[in-house]
Design a protein around this motif. Structure first.
Motif, PDB file in Angstrom:
ATOM      1  N   ASN A  99       7.526 -55.856 -65.311  1.00 24.18           N
ATOM      2  CA  ASN A  99       8.972 -55.862 -65.510  1.00 24.18           C
ATOM      3  C   ASN A  99       9.652 -56.997 -64.752  1.00 24.18           C
ATOM      4  OD1 ASN A  99       8.960 -53.749 -67.266  1.00 24.18           O
ATOM      5  ND2 ASN A  99       9.789 -52.235 -65.846  1.00 24.18           N
ATOM      6  N   TYR A 100       9.116 -57.350 -63.581  1.00 20.73           N
ATOM      7  CA  TYR A 100       9.658 -58.495 -62.847  1.00 20.73           C
ATOM      8  C   TYR A 100       9.496 -59.765 -63.675  1.00 20.73           C
ATOM      9  CZ  TYR A 100      10.244 -62.143 -59.347  1.00 20.73           C
ATOM     10  OH  TYR A 100      10.666 -63.267 -58.674  1.00 20.73           O
ATOM     11  N   ARG A 101       8.333 -59.943 -64.288  1.00 19.11           N
ATOM     12  CA  ARG A 101       8.092 -61.146 -65.095  1.00 19.11           C
ATOM     13  C   ARG A 101       8.989 -61.172 -66.331  1.00 19.11           C
ATOM     14  NH1 ARG A 101       2.893 -60.104 -63.078  1.00 19.11           N
ATOM     15  NH2 ARG A 101       2.351 -58.704 -64.810  1.00 19.11           N
ATOM     16  N   TYR A 102       9.169 -60.016 -66.957  1.00 23.57           N
ATOM     17  CA  TYR A 102      10.047 -59.965 -68.126  1.00 23.57           C
ATOM     18  C   TYR A 102      11.490 -60.313 -67.747  1.00 23.57           C
ATOM     19  CZ  TYR A 102       6.131 -57.197 -69.988  1.00 23.57           C
ATOM     20  OH  TYR A 102       4.891 -56.751 -70.386  1.00 23.57           O
ATOM     21  N   THR A 103      11.954 -59.717 -66.644  1.00 26.55           N
ATOM     22  CA  THR A 103      13.325 -59.965 -66.199  1.00 26.55           C
ATOM     23  C   THR A 103      13.509 -61.413 -65.788  1.00 26.55           C
ATOM     24  OG1 THR A 103      13.458 -57.669 -65.409  1.00 26.55           O
ATOM     25  CG2 THR A 103      15.142 -59.181 -64.619  1.00 26.55           C
ATOM     26  N   ASN A 104      12.534 -61.957 -65.084  1.00 24.30           N
ATOM     27  CA  ASN A 104      12.626 -63.340 -64.636  1.00 24.30           C
ATOM     28  C   ASN A 104      12.660 -64.304 -65.816  1.00 24.30           C
ATOM     29  OD1 ASN A 104      12.838 -64.779 -62.143  1.00 24.30           O
ATOM     30  ND2 ASN A 104      10.851 -65.718 -62.586  1.00 24.30           N
ATOM     31  N   SER A 105      11.901 -63.998 -66.855  1.00 26.60           N
ATOM     32  CA  SER A 105      11.908 -64.822 -68.062  1.00 26.60           C
ATOM     33  C   SER A 105      13.297 -64.848 -68.696  1.00 26.60           C
ATOM     34  CB  SER A 105      10.882 -64.283 -69.065  1.00 26.60           C
ATOM     35  OG  SER A 105      11.024 -64.886 -70.333  1.00 26.60           O
ATOM     36  N   LEU A 106      13.953 -63.706 -68.736  1.00 26.64           N
ATOM     37  CA  LEU A 106      15.284 -63.624 -69.326  1.00 26.64           C
ATOM     38  C   LEU A 106      16.324 -64.345 -68.474  1.00 26.64           C
ATOM     39  CD1 LEU A 106      15.143 -59.897 -70.470  1.00 26.64           C
ATOM     40  CD2 LEU A 106      14.990 -61.932 -71.926  1.00 26.64           C
ATOM     41  N   LYS A 107      16.198 -64.226 -67.150  1.00 27.19           N
ATOM     42  CA  LYS A 107      17.132 -64.939 -66.274  1.00 27.19           C
ATOM     43  C   LYS A 107      16.965 -66.445 -66.412  1.00 27.19           C
ATOM     44  CE  LYS A 107      16.198 -62.607 -62.417  1.00 27.19           C
ATOM     45  NZ  LYS A 107      16.324 -62.115 -61.020  1.00 27.19           N
ATOM     46  N   ASN A 108      15.725 -66.905 -66.502  1.00 28.43           N
ATOM     47  CA  ASN A 108      15.474 -68.339 -66.687  1.00 28.43           C
ATOM     48  C   ASN A 108      16.044 -68.822 -68.014  1.00 28.43           C
ATOM     49  OD1 ASN A 108      14.196 -68.764 -64.223  1.00 28.43           O
ATOM     50  ND2 ASN A 108      12.176 -68.294 -65.041  1.00 28.43           N
ATOM     51  N   LEU A 109      15.993 -67.959 -69.034  1.00 29.39           N
ATOM     52  CA  LEU A 109      16.585 -68.301 -70.323  1.00 29.39           C
ATOM     53  C   LEU A 109      18.072 -68.591 -70.169  1.00 29.39           C
ATOM     54  CD1 LEU A 109      16.841 -68.441 -73.430  1.00 29.39           C
ATOM     55  CD2 LEU A 109      16.993 -65.936 -73.414  1.00 29.39           C
ATOM     56  N   ILE A 110      18.781 -67.712 -69.462  1.00 32.48           N
ATOM     57  CA  ILE A 110      20.229 -67.903 -69.287  1.00 32.48           C
ATOM     58  C   ILE A 110      20.502 -69.173 -68.482  1.00 32.48           C
ATOM     59  CG2 ILE A 110      22.368 -66.878 -68.445  1.00 32.48           C
ATOM     60  CD1 ILE A 110      21.034 -65.422 -70.822  1.00 32.48           C
ATOM     61  N   TYR A 111      19.735 -69.398 -67.400  1.00 33.78           N
ATOM     62  CA  TYR A 111      19.906 -70.615 -66.621  1.00 33.78           C
ATOM     63  C   TYR A 111      19.705 -71.854 -67.482  1.00 33.78           C
ATOM     64  CZ  TYR A 111      19.729 -67.763 -62.346  1.00 33.78           C
ATOM     65  OH  TYR A 111      19.987 -66.847 -61.357  1.00 33.78           O
ATOM     66  N   ASN A 112      18.695 -71.838 -68.349  1.00 35.96           N
ATOM     67  CA  ASN A 112      18.408 -72.990 -69.205  1.00 35.96           C
ATOM     68  C   ASN A 112      19.510 -73.211 -70.238  1.00 35.96           C
ATOM     69  OD1 ASN A 112      15.991 -73.599 -67.916  1.00 35.96           O
ATOM     70  ND2 ASN A 112      14.752 -72.379 -69.320  1.00 35.96           N
ATOM     71  N   ILE A 113      20.057 -72.127 -70.757  1.00 34.90           N
ATOM     72  CA  ILE A 113      21.150 -72.257 -71.722  1.00 34.90           C
ATOM     73  C   ILE A 113      22.318 -73.000 -71.094  1.00 34.90           C
ATOM     74  CG2 ILE A 113      22.971 -70.906 -72.869  1.00 34.90           C
ATOM     75  CD1 ILE A 113      20.817 -68.892 -73.668  1.00 34.90           C
ATOM     76  N   TYR A 114      22.604 -72.699 -69.830  1.00 34.77           N
ATOM     77  CA  TYR A 114      23.710 -73.389 -69.153  1.00 34.77           C
ATOM     78  C   TYR A 114      23.326 -74.801 -68.723  1.00 34.77           C
ATOM     79  CZ  TYR A 114      26.743 -69.313 -69.090  1.00 34.77           C
ATOM     80  OH  TYR A 114      27.565 -68.276 -69.471  1.00 34.77           O
ATOM     81  N   SER A 115      22.102 -74.980 -68.243  1.00 40.65           N
ATOM     82  CA  SER A 115      21.700 -76.314 -67.787  1.00 40.65           C
ATOM     83  C   SER A 115      21.620 -77.300 -68.949  1.00 40.65           C
ATOM     84  CB  SER A 115      20.352 -76.251 -67.055  1.00 40.65           C
ATOM     85  OG  SER A 115      19.308 -75.896 -67.940  1.00 40.65           O
ATOM     86  N   GLN A 116      21.267 -76.810 -70.153  1.00 45.04           N
ATOM     87  CA  GLN A 116      21.233 -77.664 -71.346  1.00 45.04           C
ATOM     88  C   GLN A 116      22.618 -77.783 -71.986  1.00 45.04           C
ATOM     89  OE1 GLN A 116      18.702 -79.352 -72.440  1.00 45.04           O
ATOM     90  NE2 GLN A 116      16.934 -78.441 -71.417  1.00 45.04           N
ATOM     91  N   ARG A 117      23.593 -77.099 -71.409  1.00 43.17           N
ATOM     92  CA  ARG A 117      24.967 -77.096 -71.914  1.00 43.17           C
ATOM     93  C   ARG A 117      25.039 -76.579 -73.356  1.00 43.17           C
ATOM     94  NH1 ARG A 117      28.449 -78.783 -68.524  1.00 43.17           N
ATOM     95  NH2 ARG A 117      30.099 -78.857 -70.115  1.00 43.17           N
ATOM     96  N   CYS A 118      24.155 -75.627 -73.661  1.00 45.21           N
ATOM     97  CA  CYS A 118      24.214 -74.974 -74.967  1.00 45.21           C
ATOM     98  C   CYS A 118      25.466 -74.105 -75.060  1.00 45.21           C
ATOM     99  CB  CYS A 118      22.959 -74.131 -75.186  1.00 45.21           C
ATOM    100  SG  CYS A 118      21.426 -75.082 -75.134  1.00 45.21           S
ATOM    101  N   ILE A 119      25.867 -73.529 -73.940  1.00 43.20           N
ATOM    102  CA  ILE A 119      27.147 -72.833 -73.807  1.00 43.20           C
ATOM    103  C   ILE A 119      27.851 -73.431 -72.598  1.00 43.20           C
ATOM    104  CG2 ILE A 119      28.329 -70.645 -73.401  1.00 43.20           C
ATOM    105  CD1 ILE A 119      25.987 -69.183 -74.586  1.00 43.20           C
TER     106      ILE A 119
END
Length: 199
Positions: A99-119
């Protein structure tokens, strides 16, 4: 002379082909990092995390955006920050767990969305804060993750349905005179607090 004319025509055709190709690449929506920011692995990790939640576990209290009359664009823009807050505060697991790995994957997704300026982040210099669309909820963890999945799938739809850049300007929608959202908790399921971390 004919050889010279033939060579010239061939050169012109070649240049026209290159020009058309470049035009196609610029305007036909070449897939970029935002179109591929959410992968099937992300969705699979989210589904696994949802599956690992206890059916009758304890309820959690959290803040999330209600769509109300917001467009999909402005709803996603307002809701994505709540996903990160929800994961950071309510879904914390031992570092050696699945569950830690699943949650961390989702958090990294959100960070990447912002770092790529997708949102883009909400610009409060020109946009009101969308706090009026938020509501404090009390649900089982699985129901909270279902809200997360809904928003992520909406974001995916925005990225793949159009070749044009998404217009994230929500100045008008965030300032419309909607009634303030209630902060009373919505109680769905309550129970004793038992760890739902499955290794």
């Amino acid at each position: 002379m004919n050889t010279h004319i033939t060579a010239h025509k061939a050169k012109v055709r070649h240049q026209c082909f290159i020009l058309v190709l470049c035009f196609h690449l610029v305007y036909a929506g070449v897939p970029g990092p935002c179109k591929h920011s959410v992968t099937q692995d992300h969705l699979l990790n989210l589904r696994r995390l949802m599956k690992n939640q206890l059916q009758n576990g304890c309820s959690i209290t959290y803040t999330f955006t209600e769509q109300q009359n917001l467009s999909v664009v402005c709803y996603v823009k307002a809701a994505v920050p709540h996903i990160l807050e929800l994961l950071n505060t309510q879904f914390r697991y031992a570092k050696d767990s699945d569950n830690y790995r699943y949650t961390n994957s989702l958090k990294n997704l959100i960070y990447n969305i912002y770092s790529q300026r997708c949102i883009p982040p909400i610009n409060e210099e020109i946009e009101d804060s969308p706090k009026r669309f938020t509501r404090t909820l009390m649900t089982v963890p699985r129901a909270a993750l279902e809200k997360v999945e809904e928003v992520i799938r909406m974001f995916m739809g925005l990225m793949i349905q159009s070749n044009k850049p998404v217009d994230w300007n929500c100045e008008e929608e965030y300032t419309e005179d909607y009634p303030e959202s209630t902060t009373e908790p919505l109680i769905q399921t309550a129970g004793s607090c038992i760890s739902s971390d499955i290794i």
